[in-house]
Design a protein around this motif. Sequence first.
Motif, PDB file in Angstrom:
ATOM      1  N   GLY A   1     -28.121  55.971  52.191  1.00  0.00           N
ATOM      2  CA  GLY A   1     -28.484  56.870  53.278  1.00  0.00           C
ATOM      3  C   GLY A   1     -27.889  56.354  54.568  1.00  0.00           C
ATOM      4  N   PRO A   2     -28.092  57.063  55.677  1.00  0.00           N
ATOM      5  CA  PRO A   2     -27.562  56.593  56.965  1.00  0.00           C
ATOM      6  C   PRO A   2     -28.100  55.203  57.314  1.00  0.00           C
ATOM      7  N   GLY A   3     -27.226  54.229  57.367  1.00  0.00           N
ATOM      8  CA  GLY A   3     -27.619  52.868  57.700  1.00  0.00           C
ATOM      9  C   GLY A   3     -28.446  52.176  56.634  1.00  0.00           C
ATOM     10  N   GLU A   4     -28.466  52.719  55.407  1.00  0.00           N
ATOM     11  CA  GLU A   4     -29.288  52.152  54.335  1.00  0.00           C
ATOM     12  C   GLU A   4     -28.394  51.718  53.174  1.00  0.00           C
ATOM     13  N   TYR A   5     -28.622  50.498  52.696  1.00  0.00           N
ATOM     14  CA  TYR A   5     -27.780  49.920  51.646  1.00  0.00           C
ATOM     15  C   TYR A   5     -28.674  49.205  50.632  1.00  0.00           C
ATOM     16  N   GLU A   6     -28.198  49.153  49.381  1.00  0.00           N
ATOM     17  CA  GLU A   6     -29.067  48.607  48.331  1.00  0.00           C
ATOM     18  C   GLU A   6     -28.253  47.935  47.230  1.00  0.00           C
ATOM     19  N   VAL A   7     -28.800  46.832  46.731  1.00  0.00           N
ATOM     20  CA  VAL A   7     -28.333  46.214  45.487  1.00  0.00           C
ATOM     21  C   VAL A   7     -29.551  46.099  44.586  1.00  0.00           C
ATOM     22  N   GLU A   8     -29.522  46.795  43.464  1.00  0.00           N
ATOM     23  CA  GLU A   8     -30.643  46.741  42.528  1.00  0.00           C
ATOM     24  C   GLU A   8     -30.414  45.647  41.494  1.00  0.00           C
ATOM     25  N   ASN A   9     -31.500  45.012  41.099  1.00  0.00           N
ATOM     26  CA  ASN A   9     -31.487  44.033  40.013  1.00  0.00           C
ATOM     27  C   ASN A   9     -30.425  42.945  40.212  1.00  0.00           C
ATOM     28  N   TYR A  10     -30.510  42.287  41.359  1.00  0.00           N
ATOM     29  CA  TYR A  10     -29.658  41.127  41.623  1.00  0.00           C
ATOM     30  C   TYR A  10     -30.145  39.983  40.737  1.00  0.00           C
ATOM     31  N   ALA A  11     -29.268  39.458  39.898  1.00  0.00           N
ATOM     32  CA  ALA A  11     -29.672  38.498  38.870  1.00  0.00           C
ATOM     33  C   ALA A  11     -29.953  37.116  39.450  1.00  0.00           C
ATOM     34  N   LEU A  12     -31.024  36.497  38.938  1.00  0.00           N
ATOM     35  CA  LEU A  12     -31.393  35.139  39.322  1.00  0.00           C
ATOM     36  C   LEU A  12     -31.355  34.235  38.100  1.00  0.00           C
ATOM     37  N   LYS A  13     -31.067  32.975  38.330  1.00  0.00           N
ATOM     38  CA  LYS A  13     -31.194  31.985  37.264  1.00  0.00           C
ATOM     39  C   LYS A  13     -32.551  31.308  37.412  1.00  0.00           C
ATOM     40  N   ALA A  14     -33.044  30.716  36.343  1.00  0.00           N
ATOM     41  CA  ALA A  14     -34.322  30.012  36.421  1.00  0.00           C
ATOM     42  C   ALA A  14     -34.207  28.862  37.412  1.00  0.00           C
ATOM     43  N   GLY A  15     -35.207  28.731  38.279  1.00  0.00           N
ATOM     44  CA  GLY A  15     -35.184  27.680  39.288  1.00  0.00           C
ATOM     45  C   GLY A  15     -34.797  28.221  40.651  1.00  0.00           C
ATOM     46  N   THR A  16     -34.082  27.406  41.438  1.00  0.00           N
ATOM     47  CA  THR A  16     -33.767  27.745  42.827  1.00  0.00           C
ATOM     48  C   THR A  16     -32.450  28.506  42.934  1.00  0.00           C
ATOM     49  N   ASN A  17     -32.485  29.597  43.703  1.00  0.00           N
ATOM     50  CA  ASN A  17     -31.310  30.433  43.934  1.00  0.00           C
ATOM     51  C   ASN A  17     -31.115  30.619  45.438  1.00  0.00           C
ATOM     52  N   SER A  18     -29.866  30.663  45.859  1.00  0.00           N
ATOM     53  CA  SER A  18     -29.542  30.950  47.256  1.00  0.00           C
ATOM     54  C   SER A  18     -28.979  32.361  47.332  1.00  0.00           C
ATOM     55  N   LEU A  19     -29.594  33.201  48.159  1.00  0.00           N
ATOM     56  CA  LEU A  19     -29.174  34.599  48.283  1.00  0.00           C
ATOM     57  C   LEU A  19     -28.783  34.873  49.727  1.00  0.00           C
ATOM     58  N   THR A  20     -27.535  35.245  49.942  1.00  0.00           N
ATOM     59  CA  THR A  20     -27.028  35.521  51.286  1.00  0.00           C
ATOM     60  C   THR A  20     -26.796  37.014  51.459  1.00  0.00           C
ATOM     61  N   VAL A  21     -27.379  37.559  52.519  1.00  0.00           N
ATOM     62  CA  VAL A  21     -27.181  38.960  52.883  1.00  0.00           C
ATOM     63  C   VAL A  21     -26.271  38.993  54.104  1.00  0.00           C
ATOM     64  N   SER A  22     -25.158  39.719  54.005  1.00  0.00           N
ATOM     65  CA  SER A  22     -24.215  39.770  55.122  1.00  0.00           C
ATOM     66  C   SER A  22     -23.799  41.211  55.393  1.00  0.00           C
ATOM     67  N   ALA A  23     -23.584  41.489  56.677  1.00  0.00           N
ATOM     68  CA  ALA A  23     -23.108  42.808  57.101  1.00  0.00           C
ATOM     69  C   ALA A  23     -22.365  42.625  58.418  1.00  0.00           C
ATOM     70  N   ASP A  24     -21.063  42.808  58.374  1.00  0.00           N
ATOM     71  CA  ASP A  24     -20.233  42.573  59.558  1.00  0.00           C
ATOM     72  C   ASP A  24     -20.473  41.139  60.048  1.00  0.00           C
ATOM     73  N   THR A  25     -20.988  40.987  61.274  1.00  0.00           N
ATOM     74  CA  THR A  25     -21.225  39.636  61.799  1.00  0.00           C
ATOM     75  C   THR A  25     -22.625  39.121  61.488  1.00  0.00           C
ATOM     76  N   TYR A  26     -23.438  39.951  60.822  1.00  0.00           N
ATOM     77  CA  TYR A  26     -24.815  39.555  60.475  1.00  0.00           C
ATOM     78  C   TYR A  26     -24.796  38.735  59.188  1.00  0.00           C
ATOM     79  N   LYS A  27     -25.622  37.686  59.150  1.00  0.00           N
ATOM     80  CA  LYS A  27     -25.688  36.872  57.939  1.00  0.00           C
ATOM     81  C   LYS A  27     -27.022  36.142  57.879  1.00  0.00           C
ATOM     82  N   ASN A  28     -27.725  36.300  56.788  1.00  0.00           N
ATOM     83  CA  ASN A  28     -28.978  35.586  56.563  1.00  0.00           C
ATOM     84  C   ASN A  28     -28.989  35.048  55.133  1.00  0.00           C
ATOM     85  N   THR A  29     -29.500  33.853  54.966  1.00  0.00           N
ATOM     86  CA  THR A  29     -29.585  33.247  53.636  1.00  0.00           C
ATOM     87  C   THR A  29     -31.040  32.963  53.296  1.00  0.00           C
TER      88      THR A  29
END
Length: 503
Positions: free
Chosen positions: A77-105
């Motif tokens: 949708g307008p300004g709306e984005y999605e990733v469904e069922n992002y796979a994780l491994k057992a234990g600790t995972n690092s997930l980074t979300v980025s958009a243009d100059t935006y970045k959060n981990t």
Amino acid sequence: MFRRKIMARVAVFLAAILVLAQPALAAGIPFTVEIDGDSTPGPTIITQKNTVSVRVYDPEGADHTVKVGSILAVKTGPGEYEVENYALKAGTNSLTVSADTYKNTYTLIYVDEALPGASYYLQAIPASGKITAINKTLTLKFPKNNYIAENPDDPRIVEDQGLRIEVVSFDYDECPTVYHQAVSPVYKITPESDDLDGDGERDKAAVLYPGELTLKYDANVSSAAADTLTVIYIPYGDGDYDEYDNDFQHFWDDYWPDRGCVVLGGRVDTAARTVTVPFSKTGFGTYAVFNVNREFCDLLDANNNLSWARNYVLPVWAKGVMEKTGSGEDFGNTPITREEFTAAIVKAMGIPVENDLQNPFEDVNSSSLAVDEYDDYILTAAKNGIIYGFPTTSGLEFRPGDYLTREQAATIIARVAGLKVSDNEAVTAAAMKRAFYDYSQNPDDFGPWAAPFIYAAYKAGFIQGSPVEVEGKTLYAFNPKGNLSRTEAAKLLYVLMKKQKRL
């Protein structure tokens, strides 16, 4: 001085931890990130799921290139984005979300344990056909290249091939009987979409090819309990059992009657602590391993000692192969009928029950049977060459309500076990005379068609006969025309299942 230095170092260390615990600095537009429905996720997220869904929102509705990890998000949708069922491994995972100059981990910790709330998602059944899930406590094995279909009657492959395995809470008020104790987690296996054809209604769902399901049970369960461990299954759907053409219809009327409880029994591996059962084409639903602990009053003698039959009756009852017919707490030790024994044989061997088969018998119909469902068992057994009928002037009769004779039982056992049967009458007659005293005295009491099967079953250890004293010697009589009792039938079925490695 030393103490001040130590305290200073501790302060620096704690400050570093606080910095590490925060998401990476976000630059640019203040996007909203939603992880599995949480619109204010913290820096560390603990989940029992092997996948998470990530949604990113720009409050201004502008277009961006958004990534979750290395995956390009889909614009929804307008300004709306999605990733469904992002796979994780057992234990600790690092997930980074980025958009243009935006970045959060974010740090995601996937706890892969068989506890209520655990969820394991697959985009499709792997080409290999093997699925291992929930900390290796559940395994599904299918033939290669298996797919989810809309329903068993119209097996069209559907677009959404997603499959979900969950551990659900168990309410002991819904336990099959007071004699059952759950000794495994309760697993629910369902297609990801319950509306496979898009008509707004829940579908039956099926797989193209049946397979096997293996569940781990509690490591504290004694190996001696193997014979009384059983898997119980509730079909996927609205709870109406008759709506689902499940291939393994082992059920008791007094077990979860409104939910269509199916008793699957299972092959127990005490070393691996697992029970393996068939997973039919319509096998979606809920499964758990139970241990059964009960006694039947009519299996006690006058001194309240358990009879020889107890160790055979309880396992075949627990595995759903035979039902009790006695009142109250009695198993019922009347002679067994031909229809009941035939149904029990099909159940014991795990033969898929087929519907709508050609019926060669004049007397096999719902009005002639003690249990309506027995007709499918009888016709399935006939199709597989396990039973035959009696010729009449107009066709064939099965005589379902007649008591099963001992020679008929031995013949059925020899057939279903695939025993080698001699076609040499003289050799068979000589062997039968040595084995059974009553054959040596009156061979004509034995059906000529039955003698080779009786001896094959005797030689394979299925039958022995009853001891008789003759001139100070203990010999054995078979009593071919005698009726087989239900406890004797239970022993035959137990030995069959043991020899065929179906316990």
